[in-house]
Design a protein around this motif. Structure first.
Motif, PDB file in Angstrom:
ATOM      1  N   CYS A 113       0.808  -1.226   0.000  1.00 17.43           N
ATOM      2  CA  CYS A 113       0.000   0.000   0.000  1.00 17.43           C
ATOM      3  C   CYS A 113       0.840   1.274   0.000  1.00 17.43           C
ATOM      4  CB  CYS A 113      -0.911   0.031   1.237  1.00 17.43           C
ATOM      5  SG  CYS A 113      -2.120  -1.293   1.283  1.00 17.43           S
ATOM      6  N   SER A 114       2.112   1.157   0.305  1.00 19.62           N
ATOM      7  CA  SER A 114       2.935   2.351   0.511  1.00 19.62           C
ATOM      8  C   SER A 114       3.556   2.858  -0.780  1.00 19.62           C
ATOM      9  CB  SER A 114       4.063   2.043   1.510  1.00 19.62           C
ATOM     10  OG  SER A 114       3.524   1.647   2.759  1.00 19.62           O
ATOM     11  N   PRO A 115       3.520   4.166  -1.041  1.00 17.86           N
ATOM     12  CA  PRO A 115       4.207   4.725  -2.213  1.00 17.86           C
ATOM     13  C   PRO A 115       5.712   4.579  -2.061  1.00 17.86           C
ATOM     14  CG  PRO A 115       3.350   6.475  -0.805  1.00 17.86           C
ATOM     15  CD  PRO A 115       2.823   5.196  -0.245  1.00 17.86           C
ATOM     16  N   PRO A 116       6.455   4.542  -3.163  1.00 17.57           N
ATOM     17  CA  PRO A 116       7.896   4.270  -3.104  1.00 17.57           C
ATOM     18  C   PRO A 116       8.668   5.182  -2.162  1.00 17.57           C
ATOM     19  CG  PRO A 116       7.122   4.167  -5.360  1.00 17.57           C
ATOM     20  CD  PRO A 116       5.968   4.665  -4.547  1.00 17.57           C
ATOM     21  N   ASP A 117       8.331   6.467  -2.108  1.00 16.28           N
ATOM     22  CA  ASP A 117       9.116   7.386  -1.285  1.00 16.28           C
ATOM     23  C   ASP A 117       8.747   7.315   0.195  1.00 16.28           C
ATOM     24  OD1 ASP A 117       6.612   8.469  -1.675  1.00 16.28           O
ATOM     25  OD2 ASP A 117       7.322  10.546  -1.772  1.00 16.28           O
ATOM     26  N   ARG A 118       7.712   6.545   0.540  1.00 16.45           N
ATOM     27  CA  ARG A 118       7.301   6.416   1.941  1.00 16.45           C
ATOM     28  C   ARG A 118       7.310   4.960   2.415  1.00 16.45           C
ATOM     29  NH1 ARG A 118       3.887  11.102   3.395  1.00 16.45           N
ATOM     30  NH2 ARG A 118       3.993  12.563   1.656  1.00 16.45           N
TER      31      ARG A 118
END
Length: 447
Positions: A113-118
């Motif tokens: 679920c997490s975007p790459p930068d987070r």
């Protein structure tokens, strides 16, 4: 409240296209990770200063995704390295493996679920996730509640609480550690089961709840899955729990309560002194007949009868188009488990029942039993064995246990005939009650 995706779906395709084409590229790239836009209503946290949010729903209703996204919303700040509302998270599953594979690495888990930068880093040696902003999430097993003694948190996600074997102890230990920040909160994602810890939690003043059936999330589920589970379980007690996500109370006068059945579960069965197969044949033999109840049970019979224990090993019930089919299924069960005897009720078929069995296996040890009393009266002494803690179940007997939960002193509350329960009653009478009635205390000759 309707999600952005629901509102977008309600307009024409042309309006949808105009809306999406008008968004900047960076917004388009981030749109898959904007859960508030895509979420269903039951997946969004209620407003207010609640202590615990219980997301209760059917299988596949999107509970795991909601839990993972809630954790994201708690730990993430406006930018990747900005602090969020929570910095110390407890992730608790039934086992460590399930917590890791479902809550962390699952298709709806935190990493997915997490975007790459987070996206947080997984530190396997510490069973921990670490976010770019320094927030951490540590995994715990509900089998080991004492591991929660010591750590402290401002946020927790508990998955499938109603399945935990030591749910009360684990939840209590979590509450002592959930003490950081101005408002420490917990999210519980679970399919409902009639267990005390869940009922108590829902009744507490600081608890809020959202609910959804499996059907609510159908856009993310295979059509074949929905068709099959609805065909098999729609309208049953098990279906109301596992598909509709309804917390079911025990009916008045239930012979087997949920608590009794839960106590009967064992992960591993012992080597037994006796094993038998019990059969409740259908009245007729065609595709619309009642099912043929086939139950395999065994017993350990060391010491006096009050020390004997019975074990329900397998439910081999079939819906057979012909008597030869159910007889073959019963004989295969006998051979598979090395059972010493096949017991069958002959009220409806008389001598034909044994004749059908012998056509399949001429030399099978067979005993005919005949019901002289009603189903509920026959079941009462068997239910008493459960109350005494003398009957145990292997895992995977959900359909049998569904019928047991609808058997009352007034009769069976479900649809059709309780074929599985009838076979269970004959099995436990044969394996435990009848031998106890004929047991004689060993005599010792004086020297």
């Amino acid at each position: 409240m309707r999600s952005g995706a629901a509102l977008l779906a309600s307009v024409s395709v042309a309006d949808q296209t105009d809306f999406l084409e008008g968004l900047p590229d960076d917004v388009i790239q981030g749109l898959p990770y904007l859960f508030d836009f895509w979420a269903l209503d039951h997946q969004l946290a209620p407003e207010g200063d609640w202590r615990t949010w219980v997301i209760m729903g059917g299988r596949g209703a999107g509970k795991t995704r909601a839990g993972a996204e809630w954790v994201r919303s708690m730990v993430e700040g406006a930018r990747p390295r900005d602090p969020g509302r929570a910095r110390r998270v407890a992730l608790i599953g039934e086992t460590i493996d399930q917590a890791r594979e479902v809550m962390v690495f699952g298709e709806s888990g935190i990493l997915a679920c997490s975007p790459p930068d987070r996206r947080p880093d997984w530190i396997a040696s510490r069973r921990m996730l670490v976010w770019p902003n320094g927030a951490t999430a540590q995994l715990f097993s509900a089998h080991e509640p004492e591991t929660l003694r010591g750590p402290q948190f401002d946020c927790a996600w508990a998955d499938e609480l109603a399945k935990w074997k030591r749910a009360g102890d684990t939840w209590d230990m979590l509450q002592f550690g959930l003490r950081l920040g101005a408002l420490p909160q917990a999210c519980v994602t679970t399919t409902p089961r009639n267990v005390g810890v869940l009922k108590d939690l829902i009744a507490r003043e600081g608890t809020v709840m959202t609910h959804a059936p499996t059907e609510a999330n159908r856009m993310h589920l295979a059509d074949s899955f929905l068709a099959e589970v609805q065909r098999r379980y729609a309208g049953t007690r098990l279906g109301r729990q596992e598909l509709d996500g309804v917390l079911l109370a025990d009916p008045e006068g239930a012979l087997w309560t949920t608590a009794m059945i839960e106590r009967a579960h064992l992960d591993r069965l012992p080597v037994m002194d006796r094993v038998i197969v019990a059969v409740d044949p259908p009245v007729t033999g065609h595709k619309r007949s009642d099912a043929c109840g086939i139950i395999v049970a065994g017993a350990m019979m060391q010491g006096p009868p009050q020390d004997w224990r019975a074990y329900v090993i397998e439910d081999c019930t079939v819906t057979a188009a012909s008597p030869a089919e159910w007889a073959s299924a019963a004989v295969r069960a006998l051979e598979r488990h090395g059972a010493e005897r096949l017991v069958a009720e002959v009220n409806q078929g008389g001598d034909l029942v044994e004749s059908v069995v012998r056509q399949v296996a001429p030399l099978v040890p067979f005993r005919a039993v005949r019901a002289a009393r009603g189903k509920a009266i026959r079941a009462e002494p068997v239910a008493a064995l459960y109350e005494q803690g003398r009957v145990h179940h292997a895992r995977g007997l959900a359909e049998l246990e569904d019928q047991m939960g609808q058997m009352t002193v007034q009769g069976y509350l479900g649809t059709g005939s309780p074929d599985r329960v009838d076979a269970l009653v004959w099995a436990l009478h044969e394996i435990l009650i009848v031998p106890a009635q004929t047991w004689q205390k060993p005599r010792f000759r004086a020297l």
